[in-house]
Motif scaffolding. Sequence first.
Motif: not given
Length: 290
Positions: A174-177, A188-192
């Motif tokens: 997974l990548a997040v924006h 970084l902390e919540r979704v990792r």
Amino acid sequence: MTYVGLNHYLNSLPTQSGSHLFSGKDGRISARFFNARLSSVFQPIRSSVDCRLLGYEAFVRTLSLNDQGLSIWKLLEHATTDDESVELDRLCRLLHAINFFRQTVMEKSDLYLSVHNRLLTAVAGNHGAAFQRVLSKLDIPQKNIVLQLPAIVPSQRWAITHVAENYRRNGFRLAVHAQNIEQAFDLLERVRPDVIKLHLHSSLADKDVWLFEDLLRQAAQQACLIVVRKVDQLQAFHKLRELADDRLLFAVQGNAIDIARSNLIDAVVKSSPKFQVKNGFGDKSQQACC
């Protein structure tokens, strides 16, 4: 590498533009959605240290002779229903996967595929399961796929966490924006995630350099890659190049480095007359990649 299922599927595709998916004379696969003819372009994602190709982000474009075309989302975003948007979203990911893996030059590169914002709440159930089955049928390696979740507003935090868990359960990276460094720390902390796509809206200010470096250190501890996206101005690119360090790895993506094209480029660093990099990627005499 040969993808047996994909090759079988490609050989079965018609060449008539009236079909849902069809093959062109140049080998590109196109799709028909409403009255638009769609195809794929790919923008490289590179290491900030040595310009090494790490992957490509796929974008859908209306097909054109100049290889660029228009963004279909800009044309249809306010015209389609949720169901139609979800259908288009899934169609684009299939189209990109086919157009990427039919080109065997980049067997080891990752393909970044976007998930549209409407999909976060419009789909009930197991996110990613249907796409996983399609990849398996086509013998496309799922390990080379990175699914990009869209940027969110605070009210969507629950949705992106839920969707991320589903995609991860189905074996996807997974990548997040992140719109800023502070949001990147939160994700970084919540979704990792495996990757954070960070948009620095201007050249990184000196006062934020230490914060960015702290983000890189924390991301490295979690095996998360930071990709600075939309690096479209040379000033911002050179500023990031000054931060490039073997100890604080990150990646860069943008029009100042490469533009999106339908054909994948070789893994070997290419020279371009577009501009001269101040310190060069690797060899100081090299130019930027394009």
